[in-house]
Design an enzyme around this catalytic site. Structure first.
Site, short mmCIF file in Angstrom:
data_model
loop_
_atom_site.label_atom_id
_atom_site.label_comp_id
_atom_site.label_asym_id
_atom_site.label_seq_id
_atom_site.Cartn_x
_atom_site.Cartn_y
_atom_site.Cartn_z
N GLN A 72 2.34 -5.87 -3.09
CA GLN A 72 2.67 -5.92 -1.65
C GLN A 72 4.00 -5.18 -1.40
OE1 GLN A 72 1.78 -9.39 -2.99
NE2 GLN A 72 -0.26 -8.58 -2.78
N ASP B 133 0.82 -1.23 0.00
CA ASP B 133 0.00 0.00 0.00
C ASP B 133 0.85 1.27 0.00
OD1 ASP B 133 -2.25 -1.68 0.26
OD2 ASP B 133 -1.97 -1.72 2.42
N ALA C 38 -3.62 -7.91 -4.00
CA ALA C 38 -3.13 -6.57 -4.29
C ALA C 38 -4.28 -5.69 -4.75
CB ALA C 38 -2.07 -6.63 -5.39
N GLY C 39 -4.13 -4.40 -4.56
CA GLY C 39 -5.13 -3.46 -5.06
C GLY C 39 -4.41 -2.20 -5.45
N HIS C 40 -4.27 -1.96 -6.74
CA HIS C 40 -3.56 -0.76 -7.19
C HIS C 40 -4.56 0.30 -7.65
CE1 HIS C 40 0.41 -3.17 -7.78
NE2 HIS C 40 0.13 -2.91 -6.53
N GLY D 124 1.51 3.07 -2.46
CA GLY D 124 1.13 3.99 -3.56
C GLY D 124 1.82 3.57 -4.85
N LYS D 125 2.13 2.28 -4.94
CA LYS D 125 2.84 1.78 -6.15
C LYS D 125 2.00 1.98 -7.40
CE LYS D 125 3.30 -2.34 -4.39
NZ LYS D 125 2.79 -2.07 -3.04
N GLY D 126 0.67 1.79 -7.28
CA GLY D 126 -0.22 1.90 -8.45
C GLY D 126 -0.01 3.22 -9.15
N GLY E 1 -0.36 14.00 -3.88
CA GLY E 1 -1.82 13.88 -4.00
C GLY E 1 -2.14 12.70 -4.89
N ARG F 90 -10.32 -2.33 4.91
CA ARG F 90 -9.90 -2.31 6.32
C ARG F 90 -9.13 -1.03 6.63
NH1 ARG F 90 -6.77 -7.97 7.25
NH2 ARG F 90 -6.04 -7.57 5.14
P1 IMP Z 1 -2.46 -12.77 2.01
O1 IMP Z 1 -1.53 -12.19 0.99
O2 IMP Z 1 -3.92 -12.55 1.67
O3 IMP Z 1 -2.15 -14.18 2.35
O4 IMP Z 1 -2.24 -11.94 3.38
C1 IMP Z 1 -1.03 -12.01 4.12
C2 IMP Z 1 -0.67 -10.66 4.73
O5 IMP Z 1 -0.29 -9.77 3.69
C3 IMP Z 1 -1.83 -9.96 5.47
O6 IMP Z 1 -1.30 -9.23 6.56
C4 IMP Z 1 -2.38 -9.01 4.43
O7 IMP Z 1 -3.03 -7.91 5.03
C5 IMP Z 1 -1.10 -8.60 3.74
N1 IMP Z 1 -1.30 -8.17 2.35
C6 IMP Z 1 -1.53 -8.95 1.28
N2 IMP Z 1 -1.64 -8.21 0.16
C7 IMP Z 1 -1.45 -6.94 0.54
C8 IMP Z 1 -1.41 -5.71 -0.19
O8 IMP Z 1 -1.54 -5.63 -1.42
N3 IMP Z 1 -1.19 -4.59 0.55
C9 IMP Z 1 -0.98 -4.64 1.88
N4 IMP Z 1 -1.00 -5.76 2.60
C10 IMP Z 1 -1.24 -6.90 1.93
#
Ligand code: IMP
Length: 422
Positions: free
Chosen positions: A223, A13, A39-41, A15-17, A413, A301
């Site tokens: 990540q 998280d 992941a969520g970019h 801000g890579k996206g 921003g 979250r």
């Molecule tokens: P998993 O990748 O769903 O198995 O989660 C393992 C850990 O990595 C957890 O603490 C997640 O919140 C964290 N995590 C997985 N993907 C991301 C991401 O893209 N950003 C931030 N935390 C992540």
């Protein structure tokens, strides 16, 4: 023309996206090489917000080759949703998106196992995204996974599905859970497989051909360094190699063709899920959440927040060979009275300059801070180093020195143009 690996220097998280979106302008090929739809970019194009989980955000630029490499684990339901979402917004994917034949497929039992494993743990929950990422990588390592090449061939898929379901259903029934139904899964997933099939290719060859033609390649890390299965705060990590080396193993691209490694970090720190985070504190959490910032793109979250931890970033610089650092979310600190920067840890009288690998030590580490007067001025309109308030420049210079790298991009921003090089 440079081949660049971009990695998160913290816990994801960062801000890579957005930084990927900026770099994509000068790249021809964008590659995802690890992780999945955990992941969520987030990318803003004009006022439109796009959140991509699997497809490289380069797809939004048009005319770029976007590859989902062998190291990624792919949830076909999520992938199809993303493809259809892009098409509905008139963003073309045909001839631009390719998926590795060797990438492993996330199946319904992986998600069910993820939930089962997390609910069984009383303490020490990892706080996974419950997307089945860990169980899919476990089966890959166990050599019982289903790969894209099998998934898109109906007879092979049918046989593998039967075999895998038999084993998993025994486990689910023994744990008081419902068995998964073969017919339902086969009907749904084989329909999706037929739609995905045209995108599935030998992406190693595709990537090498692009490289031979002199195209510039950007590896979009997901990540962050401290969620890496080997180098992160194990066991509070994800199940893939999020560090720079993962770009090569997860795509089949040779390390000696990589020209530059770029790290991305926030001006402060955040983390989602469990695990140690030495600089976490309620002062900055309350401030950022109060501003409506730091809620997850994938799960919604509230993220845990703390001051920038230069011990973390410095260690990430070492592990990844980070040549340059992009720093994001500087504007998040615009209203802070005194900005703190963690420069070392202290634990039982020992000073640590790098992150200790022993999590029981890390859990007891206390941050050693340097303090800086806040700039208390909005930075979002800054478009150059000279536009920044003096106090912000002092903080950034100290951050750069403490992290032992060079700041090259600053983001002030969410919009594309709220970014500049330094
Ligand atoms: P998993 O990748 O769903 O198995 O989660 C393992 C850990 O990595 C957890 O603490 C997640 O919140 C964290 N995590 C997985 N993907 C991301 C991401 O893209 N950003 C931030 N935390 C992540």
């Amino acid at each position: 023309m440079a081949n660049i690996v971009l990695v998160g220097a913290q816990w994801g998280d960062e801000g890579k996206g957005k930084i990927i979106d900026v770099l994509t302008e000068n790249s021809d090929v964008i590659v995802r090489s690890q992780g999945g739809n955990n992941a969520g970019h987030t990318v803003f194009v004009g006022k439109t917000k796009y959140v991509l989980h699997l497809i490289p955000s380069g797809i939004l630029r048009g005319g770029k080759l976007c590859i989902i490499g062998n190291g990624v684990v792919i949830d076909p339901v999520g992938l199809l949703k993303e493809i259809e979402g892009l098409v509905s917004m008139n963003i073309p994917v045909n001839g631009q998106l390719f998926i590795s034949q060797s990438a492993h497929v996330v199946m319904p039992w992986h998600k069910q196992l993820d939930i089962l494993k997390e609910t069984r743990k009383a303490d020490g929950k990892i706080g996974t995204t419950k997307n089945g990422i860990g169980p899919t990588y476990s089966e890959k390592a166990d050599r019982t996974g289903i790969r894209m090449v099998d998934f898109v061939e109906p007879n092979r898929f049918k046989a593998l599905l039967k075999e895998r379901l038999e084993e998993h259903n025994k486990n689910f029934l023994a744990n008081g859970m419902e068995a998964l139904d073969f017919d339902t899964i086969y009907a749904t997933y084989s329909e999706i497989a037929a739609k995905i099939k045209p995108f599935v290719k030998d992406t190693v060859i595709l990537l090498h051909e692009a490289w031979k033609q002199g195209k510039s390649i950007l590896f979009e890390g997901a990540q962050g360094t401290f969620l890496d299965i080997d180098h992160g705060t194990y066991p509070f990590v994800t199940s893939s190699n999020t560090t720079a080396g993962g770009a090569c193993t997860g795509s089949g691209f040779p390390p000696n063709h990589i020209d530059k490694v770029m790290g991305v970090a926030k001006a402060y720190s955040t983390r989602v899920g469990g695990g140690p985070m030495p600089t976490e504190n309620s002062e900055i959490s309350d401030l950022l959440h109060g501003l409506g910032r730091e809620f997850g793109a994938t799960t919604g979250r509230a993220r845990r927040c703390g001051w920038h931890d230069a011990v973390i970033t410095r260690t990430a610089v070492m592990i990844n060979g980070i040549d340059e650092l992009a720093l994001t979310n500087l504007d998040g600190l615009d209203t802070v009275e005194t900005v703190k920067l963690c420069v070392a840890y202290e634990c039982n009288g020992i000073r640590h300059e790098y992150v200790p690998a022993d999590i029981t030590v890390l859990e007891h580490c206390k941050p050693v801070y340097r303090e800086f007067p806040g700039w208390k001025t909005p930075t979002t309109s800054a478009r150059s180093w000279d536009d920044l308030p003096e106090n912000a420049r002092v903080y950034l210079k100290a951050l750069q020195e403490e992290c032992r790298t060079r700041l090259s991009i600053l983001s002030v921003g969410p919009a594309r143009d709220e970014t500049f090089t330094v």
